[in-house]
Structure formats: C-alpha cells, structure tokens
Write an enzyme that holds these catalytic residues in place. Structure first.
Site, PDB file in Angstrom:
ATOM      1  NE  ARG A  25      -2.139  -1.613   3.364  1.00 50.03           N
ATOM      2  CZ  ARG A  25      -2.765  -1.081   4.676  1.00 50.03           C
ATOM      3  NH1 ARG A  25      -3.969  -0.721   4.956  1.00 50.03           N
ATOM      4  NH2 ARG A  25      -1.942  -1.705   5.792  1.00 50.03           N
ATOM      5  CG  ASN A  43      -4.330  -4.480   2.878  1.00 51.66           C
ATOM      6  OD1 ASN A  43      -3.635  -4.390   1.917  1.00 51.66           O
ATOM      7  ND2 ASN A  43      -3.443  -4.695   4.078  1.00 51.66           N
TER       8      ASN A  43
END
Ligand SMILES: [Fe+3]
Ligand SMILES: [Mg+2]
Ligand SMILES: [Zn+2]
Ligand SMILES: [Zn+2]
Lengths: 800, 325
Positions: A25, A43
């Site tokens: 990320r 996520n």
C-alpha cells in the site's frame, strides 16, 4: 482532443497475489503521489483495491509502473483495472482495511534486508545492534503468525506494545516500516538474554564488551557449543573450524554422520572453502536465504566432522539480524544446526529447549518472541539445470505454486503427503500451497507437528477441503490419518500411487497443462507402494495427471529385512549378488575381495532362509537400494548408514568431474533389458554391471572410477530404456517428454548424466524446480492428481 | 470317522465329564455358581505352520490360547471344547500326538476337555490340521477387568520376555532352527492371573499379547480407554537371542506374537504389589514395568527409544511393511 486529455478519468484496480503485509500500500501511495493522482488504496478480502483518478496519461503510467514498483516481498498474480467515475477528492490516502472474509497470502519468512542490516550495524541508528530489526521488506512471517488477517494481533508480537517512535513509523506511509507488523526496537520489542544452561550464574560482561549477542560469538571462539533461538526454532552452533567442538556437538546431539549446515558472516568467508558460482551466490544472498550445497573447493578445509565422507558443504548467510550480530566478529564459518536430539524435531519451546539442550550446549541465547510454527532451514543445490530443492521450508513456504493451465477451477483439495520428509499441500483458487518440510512421522513429536501444520495451514488459508489425497501405502501414518478423516467427514479420498505422485509434482513444477499428452516419468527412489501391491522404487511410468501406466522398472530384488535393508547397505549387496550367482560361485571367483569376507561373516543361513522362504524379504524394484548395494561393494557405509541416503551420497561424492568427462563411455557399466517373467514388463537387469564391478574390484580399479562408471552406466541404461519404451509398439513414439523425479535424482551426477543423455536421444526433459524431487514433493503431486480426477468427474457430470 | 474320534481324541481326553455317547457335555450348575457370579465363554480358532515347533504344537496352543482368553478376563477356566478340521492324508500318528499334547496341557492346567468334533476335508481344503477350541470359565464375584478402564498414571506391566512365540514360529517356518534355539512361550496364565489379582486389587485391565504382540494390545487398550500409553524401550524384557533374531530379520519384536504373555494395566498404588506378585510366579519371573498410561494423545502408544526419542508404536493394518523411501 486536448480537452479530453485534461478531463480526469477514474480507474478501479484490483491487485491479487501476495500484496498484504509486504509494504504494498505505501508503494502504491508513493507512486500515486509522485504522479499527482488522487484516490485511495486499501486491503480487503481479495488483496488490494486501488481507486485513482487523474489525467489519462498519469493513470496509464501509474498502471504501467505498478508492477515494477512492487516491494521485494510482494508477488503480484493479477492486476485487473476497470473504469469508474472520477473521484471527488484531491488527495491520495491509505484507507482502513475492510472487514470480511480474508483470502490473503501469508508470506514466507524473509532474511534481513540490506537496509535493516545497515541500520543494525550503524552506531548512529536507534536500532543499532537490535537483533529483531525488520521492515515490510524483510523479517519473520510464517514463523510468527497464528491467525488471519495478518496483522500484529495475530502474531507472537501481539504482546509487545509499540513505543512512540515505532508507532510513528508504523503509521507513516512514507516509512519502510509502514504497517510492518513485526516492527520493534530496543525500547519496545523482544529482548535477548544469555543463559548458562548448567544453571550457573554468569553475565555477558565476562565474555564481551558489547552485549549478550556478542558474548555468544566470544563463546564460540573459545570452543563452546552454544544454543540460540533462531527464527523457526532453536539452533546449536559452534566454530566449524574447531574439530573437537564439532565432534563433541555430533556426539552430544547423537547426530551420526549427517552433514552439518554452516553459516558464514559473508561471501568472503564462504570463498575460503567453496567456489560459489553466480547462481549459487544469488541463492545465498536472496531473501529466501537457503542453505546452498556446494562442492568443497577453496584454499582452506574444514574438519571432516562437518560433513563426513562428502565432497559438499552446505552454507548459508545470516538470515536474521540476530545471526548477523552473532557472526559480526566471526571470520570463520560456524556450524548452525537444528536444536534437537537425534531425529527429533527442532525445539521451539523455551522451557523444552533449556531442559533438553542443556546436555549439549553450555550457553543459550534466548529471547521472548515466541515461535508460532516450527520452520526448518531450506536446502537447495544448483545443478546445470537450475536450482533444486532438497528441503523446502524457511523462505519458500508457504508461497503458492501456480497450477498449470486447466486447473483454474480446481476444487479445494488437501493432500497429506508421505511419511518421510513429510509435507502437506492445499489446493485452492488455481494455486497449490505446499507446506514447509515437516519431517519423519515415525517420531511422535514430528507427527504432532504434522497435525499442528494441518490445522495452522487450514486456518491461515481459510481452507475447507472438498476432497482428500494421500499415498496408497497401507501403513503410512499420513494415509491412515487421511482415511480416518475421510471416514469422519465423508469427504472423498484419493489414494495416489507413490511414483505417480512424484511424476505429477514434476509436471506441476514445469507448468505442464492438464490436457497435455502423457510423459514418461522416470522415478527413482527408495520405496513406494505399487499399484499392484508390490514394492516399487525404480519406475518408468507413462503418466499424465490422471493416470499412470507402468511401462518398465528396475529389477525387483529382495529387500532383506524390510526397512532394515534401508539402514544396512550390505543387505542389498548380499541380495543383489545372490540374485545373480550362488555363494559357491562368489567364493570361487571373488573370495579374495574384502566384501566376500564381510558377507561371509554374516548369518548367511538365516539370510538364505529368508530369501528362500520369503520371510520379511519382499521384492522391491528400488533404485535407492541398488545404490546402497554398489556403495557397500566399495565399502561405503557397508555395515550401516547413519542417515537416509548416506551411502548414495558418499558414492556420488567419490565421482570426480575429470573421470566423468575423460573416461570413455565404453567403460561405463553395462545393463541389459530383459522382460519380467509373467508380466512381460521390461526391466533394467544389473547382472552385467555386477560382474563388471566385481571384476574392477579384483583389478583394484580405484573406487572413484568404479563410482563414475556406475553412474554413467545407469544413466545410459535409463536413457536406453526410455528410447526402447518410446518406440514400443507403434510407428509414432508413445511420448516425447521425460520427467525425472524421485529422491535418487538429487544425485547431481546421475541427474545431469541422465538428462543429458535423454536430450541427446531427442527427448524433452522435465525436472523439479519448485518442489523437491524427494518425498517432500509427494503432497503436491497427490493434490494435482486428485484435482485432475475431480475436474474430470465434474466435466463428465456437466456433459450429462 | 467314528473310529478316529474314539481312537484318537476320546482316548486322549478321557475324563468323567466327557460323554462320547451324547451330543453335548453336561455340566453341573451348582458348582459353577459357587465359583463366581458370571460365566466367561470364549472361542479361539488356531492355525499354525508348522504344527510342531520348539516349545509347543498346535494342540498345546489351542488349549493355552483358550485358557488365556478366559484368564485375562479374570475367569477361572474350567471346561474346553475342541473341534479339529483335518486334511485328508494327515497321519493318525500326528493326530495322536496333537491330541495327547492337548490332553496333557489341559491336565496340567486343571481344565477339562468335555466335548469336541472332528471333520476330515479333501486335500487342499485345509492345511493339515486346524483346531477350534472354546472355553468356559467362571469369573469370581468382584473381579472387574475392562479394556476401557486404564487411566493416566496407571503403570503397564508384562509378565516376561517378549516375542518368543512369534520368533520360534518364524524360525521353524523358515527352516532356521539350526541357527536359532528360541522356544515358544506357550503357557496357561490363569494361575498367574489368580495370584496377581489376589495381591493387587488395583489391576484394571489384563490382555494376553498374542497376535500382533504387545504393540497391538497396547493400542487396543489406549483406544478403548482414550488414554495415551508410553513404554520404555530399555524396559521391554527380551531374550538377547530374540533381539538378535529380530534384528537380522528386520522385524519389530513388539509386534511378534506371544502365547504366554499378558499386559497388565495397574493403578499406580498397586504397581509394586503387582510386580511382586507376578515375579513370585514361575511364569512371571521376568515381569517388568514397561511403561505408563498418560493423558497425552488419547489412543496413541509411543515408545521412548534407547536414543531418547519418542517413536510412535502404531496399530498395523496388516503385517510389518517397509516404508522407508
Ligand atoms: Fe519416494
Ligand atoms: Mg480368542
Ligand atoms: Zn528490512
Ligand atoms: Zn519501539
């Protein structure tokens, strides 16, 4: 035209694979910010979901760079973009994870990365000499996880509350430690402690001016055996150059002659003893950081007690910051072996370690980060055809292995593997999760570990099987457990023939499609239960994922005393010689040979009665036992081998490259190809080979030459048999591809010789790449076969 | 046919309860009732190759095996019934020897063979001689022995050297007798059991370790009682010759048959008493505590090996098979 270039567009991008817990990320976040895009990344149950909007060019370059920008531990399987409305935001953020079913991958443990290593060794960093330094690019994973989703609370780090500095790093998307779940520092993380195992009081200051970790190094310098709590289990270590320490370790650990693994501070230390190739260096220095077996070939030699009778050494580089620090002042390799007694599994429990290792090590370096799952070191070897696993564990498991084309819609399978070098395998979503090496299920603690692993993997991968697969052997513990589970759950159980499973694992390794035509599998190993309820171990199978047909075999020879024959090589020599000739003939022609005297001292009348009356002397077409027999003829482990494959390893170690290259092929030992009475099955008959070996022994031909002639002769016979079988009855060859599997192909000389000759005969050769050729790969093959049969059933049902 | 029965079997078994002219034995209930409060009734079909082996023969085996099946239930064995299936062509001489051996074994054990039958079948329909023996005994009041009664902490005893019957048979079958003088341990155990129960009321369970050896019996007990059992390799009593023979043959002696050995599970407080009682009897001179009942892994038997590891001692589906790949 220009107007539409500045009109923002929106894109939703789904990324699948190992993308959680590996710093994916923040990478996306940095990339998006660099390109001036807005949106969010998060996520979720299926991996990572990205929503971006911005200029068309910026978005296409975002998409383009996404894959390349992925952090080192990420494994992207698919990127699926889909247009959406532009977003009403002017920033790019990392959004909170969504709850729900999680299907993310647990990454394997990774060796300390270069950045963390640098910090650990830099006195100006706050993690200077901190043995648990890690980041999203490195550090523990499988060994500390006990649940999903993968975050700190589901790991053995949950009891360590983050200090302010660590918390700030954890929250900062620009930091390498953003959401590094195992993040820690001197202030808030696990701590090491040096203990005297005899209960005495001591302090590290007596041994080091630095700290407890460094003290361990001093102790090894002084010749002590030490214990340390490694990543996936306790380890025992000592200075590998000090022969008395190494021998003492061998004796106290009841290790027999099995080679010890070595750890070296850096490549320079390794280069004193080996001459690693570029490929070997790549494996040594990778995040997987396996033990790499290499030929001993440096200016210096290690004591024979390190790997008795072998020409190879198994080296690894420091795998954790702890090891890095312990070896900092060590210019010599250290033995780094699993902390256990004899054949028991590596200890992971602190109390058990202190109790059981006290008789072996004088000191132990312990710490308070628990080990959730025992993970051994991986072992691999680089051949002319790439790296091959001897043991697949730390660094590799549980990374998924993609299934070949045709398996996309596989159902969930749980394959239970074999009883030795045991592993299990889960199939789901077109992937195979082959577990780390577990070991020999004879041992109660290992069997417990095996069941623990079944449970842990089911949990981590949220796996509920639709079917089970296991070996066909009636007495394998893994198969009995599978039968019990099938009975209690009502799930279908596929009992897979041992050597068929070996071939199938090799096919998966090579991404051979489900619909591809059958190959010839040459499977050479010790023993497996045959489809005809006899014992197999050197087989030529025409096989695909569904079926296997036995086309040929090695000569079935009595296994004198069942499993005892696998421990005592001379039994196989006796059985092989007696299958060729009477004792009288042996006595008349070869009585001057030491092997004759040795065999004559054995209780021959009982052995002969066993052979004659078939008392615990079943016939087996085992290649492993053929190697044992030849090794015994050369007095290698003639009486007993202290670990599985020792005799064969020593035989291989005798072969030197020059003899192999320079000697004429005409001198390679001959084999013939008669057919078995009754079945008409062609087999490889070693009679002529034995006469040649005995003749060479009489002529006092050097053992390395005999070993080379045997390897070459057998390889030539295998290739000749393949050629004969391919042209068996039709004008069109039965197969054009040969898959090599089974533990005997871990013999690099046999493997390379055989592969080379098969290719010269026009065959395409497949060999193991992702799974071990030994029984550690069985579970993968079993799973693929069960999946193929279920898919065929589903297909058939669909047709009606 | 009648001649054969009269001549060979009736003559050998001759006793007052044997009524060859009737179709059944007639037993006095009063006497049975006085001995205990339950009847024990068992059947054993005995096939063995060869019929005569060092330490015994099929007849002795049939008698002792049946007695032992009663004895390990705590019963006093009283009566036996024997049926023989005979292959055509088997010599009368051989049958006479077997019958005499049965009679002799029964007499020594103090039990009576009170009824029986014989059939002769064509060649190939059976292998020389098969014997089925049934036994009747009485369980004294208060004796309660159950395979599911083992509890963690209990000790595991055997009454002597293991594996001898199995080894003797293999040696005889394999024509290895010249190299091997191991004899079958075939013996009736009821007196030993009586002595044990008298001295050690904490005996929870007894089993005779016949086919499959003590390994199989221990597994049965572990499963029935949902307990773990741990035995110690160093404590398993075995004749050096049997150990050596098994080593050569590659067989695990724990799985070899015994015909005069029992496994006793005894409450810890009575362990010493049980051991003393067994050792005081000629058939228990080599008795030993071999292990312990644990709460680890219900249903599983493990052996602490000489090297200090713990090896699983499995219940085998069939015979001992090689597994090492
Ligand atoms: Fe195998
Ligand atoms: Mg019975
Ligand atoms: Zn790092
Ligand atoms: Zn901190």
């Amino acid at each position: 035209m220009p107007s539409h270039a500045i009109t923002p567009i929106g894109l939703e991008i789904r990324v699948r694979g190992r993308v959680q817990g590996v710093g994916f990320r923040p990478t996306v976040w940095r990339l998006a910010r660099d390109l001036g895009l807005c949106g969010e990344v998060q996520n979720d149950a299926e991996g990572v979901l990205i929503r971006v909007s911005g200029a068309r060019e910026a978005i296409s370059s975002f998409l383009e760079r996404l894959e390349r920008a992925a952090p080192p531990l990420a494994r992207i399987e698919r990127i699926e973009p889909q247009p959406i409305e532009p977003l009403l935001t002017d920033d790019f953020i990392i959004a909170e994870s969504h709850e729900g079913v999680v299907r993310t991958q647990i990454a394997p443990d990774a060796a300390v990365c270069a950045d963390c290593a640098r910090e650990t060794l830099n006195p100006f960093e706050r993690r200077y000499r901190y043995p648990f330094t890690n980041c999203t690019h490195c550090g523990p994973r499988l060994s500390i996880v006990h649940g999903i989703p993968y975050d700190r609370t589901a790991t053995t780090m949950s009891s360590f509350a983050l200090c302010d500095s660590c918390a700030a790093e954890y929250r900062n998307p620009a930091d390498r430690r953003f959401h590094a779940e195992a993040i820690a520092c001197h202030r808030c993380g696990p701590r090491v402690k040096l203990l005297r195992l005899d209960g005495g009081i001591d302090s590290f200051e007596r041994h080091s001016m630095l700290d407890e970790v460094d003290a361990l190094c001093s102790l090894m310098h002084k010749g002590h055996i030490v214990a340390l709590k490694g990543l996936g289990g306790y380890q025992l270590a000592c200075d590998a150059t000090q022969s008395p320490a190494v021998s003492r370790l061998r004796e106290l650990k009841r290790r027999g002659a099995k080679p010890f693994a070595l750890m070296a501070r850096d490549l320079d230390v390794i280069r004193k003893y080996c001459d690693p190739t570029t490929e070997e260096i790549r494996h040594l220095s990778s995040a997987e950081a396996a033990i790499v077996l290499m030929r001993a070939a440096g200016p210096e030699r290690l004591p024979d007690a390190v790997s008795p009778g072998l020409s190879t050494l198994g080296f690894m580089l420091p795998t954790t910051p702890l090891h890095l620090l312990v070896l900092r002042r060590m210019e010599r390799p250290v033995v780094m072996t699993s902390g256990n007694l004899g054949e028991q599994p590596q200890i992971i429990d602190d109390a058990a370690a202190l109790e059981r290792l006290a008789g072996i090590a004088e000191y132990a370096l312990v710490h308070d980060r628990n080990i959730a799952t025992r993970v051994d070191d991986s072992v691999l070897r680089v051949t002319a055809r790439g790296a091959q696993f001897l043991r697949r564990a730390r660094g590799f498991a549980p990374a998924p292995i993609a299934l070949p084309p045709g398996f996309e819609s596989t159902r969930n399978i749980l394959a239970m593997g074999g009883d030795l070098k045991s592993t299990v395998c889960l199939l789901q979503d077109g992937q195979a999760i082959l577990s780390h090496h577990i070991g020999n299920l004879d041992n109660a603690a290992t069997f417990d570990d095996y069941r623990h692993t079944l449970g842990r993997y089911a949990e981590l991968f949220d796996h509920v099987p639709d079917a089970l697969a296991a070996d066909l052997h009636p007495e394998y513990r893994s198969s009995k457990l599978a039968r019990e589970r099938a009975d209690s759950t009502g799930l279908p159980l596929f009992e897979v023939q041992h050597h068929h499973a070996h071939v199938a694992a090799c096919l998966v390794d090579n991404a051979r499609a489900l619909a591809a035509p059958p190959v010839l599998g040459i499977v050479l190993d010790g023993l497996g239960w045959g489809a005809d309820d006899t014992l197999w171990g050197g087989e030529f199978l025409l096989a695909d994922y569904s079926i296997a047909q036995r086309l040929g075999t090695l000569k079935p020879v009595a296994l004198l005393g069942g499993d005892q024959a696998a421990r005592e090589p001379w039994r196989n020599l006796y059985a092989h010689l007696r299958a060729q000739m009477g004792w009288g003939e042996l006595a008349m022609n070869f009585s001057e040979l030491p092997l004759y005297e040795f065999l004559d001292r054995q209780p021959r009348s009982i052995l002969d009665a066993m052979l004659k009356n078939a008392i615990n002397a079943p016939l087996a077409s085992s290649c492993g036992r053929l190697f044992d027999a030849v090794a015994a003829a050369l007095d290698l482990c003639r009486e007993r081998q202290s670990y599985e494959g020792e005799a064969a390893c020593r035989l291989e170690s005798l072969v030197d490259d020059r003899t192999l290259r320079e000697e004429s092929d005409d001198l390679a030992y001959p084999f013939t190809f008669p057919t078995l009475a009754g079945t008409g099955l062609p087999y490889i008959e070693p009679l002529a080979m034995w006469r040649a070996v005995l003749g060479d022994l009489i002529l006092e031909t050097p053992a390395p030459v005999i070993a080379a002639r045997f390897h070459k002769g057998l390889a030539r016979a295998l290739a000749a048999m393949a050629t004969k079988l391919a042209r068996r009855d039709s004008q069109r060859p039965l197969f054009d591809t040969v898959a090599l599997s089974g533990g005997c192909f871990q013999n690099v000389v046999l493997f390379e010789q055989t592969a080379h000759r098969l290719e010269a005969a026009g065959f395409t050769v497949l060999s193991h790449r992702l799974s071990p050729a030994n029984d550690g790969g069985l579970a993968l093959g079993q799973a693929a076969i069960a999946a193929a049969r279920l898919l065929a059933d589903d297909h058939e049902r669909g047709q009606h | 046919m009648k001649d054969l029965i009269d001549d060979v079997f009736v003559a050998a078994f001759d006793n007052s309860d044997l009524a060859p002219m009737e179709d059944q034995a007639r037993l006095d209930l009063g006497m049975l009732a006085a001995a205990g409060d339950r009847l024990a009734f068992t059947t054993d079909a005995v096939v063995v190759d060869p019929l005569f082996f060092p330490g015994g023969d099929i007849g002795k085996l049939a008698v002792c095996g049946t007695i032992n099946d009663l004895a390990v239930g705590g019963a006093i064995p009283l009566y036996l019934s024997c049926a023989a299936i005979i292959e055509e062509g088997t010599s009368v001489e051989l049958l006479r020897k077997v019958a005499q051996s049965m009679a002799h074994s029964a007499q020594l054990a103090g039990v009576r063979i009170v009824t029986g039958d014989t059939k002769v079948v064509p060649r190939g329909a059976c292998d020389k001689l098969f014997i089925t023996a049934s036994g009747l005994g009485v369980i004294p009041k208060g004796v309660q022995l159950n395979a599911h009664a083992a509890r963690p902490g209990d000790v595991v005893l055997v009454n002597g050297l293991l594996g001898e019957h199995g080894a003797a048979i293999l040696a005889a079958r394999g024509e290895m007798a010249l190299d091997c003088t191991i004899e079958s341990d075939c013996a009736p155990l009821h007196e030993l059991v009586a002595a044990l129960l008298a001295r050690a009321p904490g005996v929870r369970c007894l089993r005779d370790a016949t086919r499959g050896g003590i390994a199989t019996v221990l597994n049965e007990i572990a499963q029935a009682s949902h307990v773990g059992i741990e035995i110690d390799e160093a404590q398993c009593p075995m004749r050096e010759q049997v150990r050596g023979f098994c080593e050569i043959l590659g067989l695990d002696p724990l799985y070899l048959a015994n015909e005069g050995k029992l496994v006793a599970i005894v409450a810890p407080e009575d362990a010493d008493a049980a051991l003393t009682a067994l050792q005081a009897h000629p058939l228990g001179a080599e008795a030993r505590i071999v292990g312990r009942v644990t709460e680890l892994e219900p249903g599983r038997v493990v052996m602490r090996t000489l090297l200090g590891g713990h090896r699983i001692v499995d219940m085998l589906v069939g015979e001992q098979l090689p597994r090492i790949c």
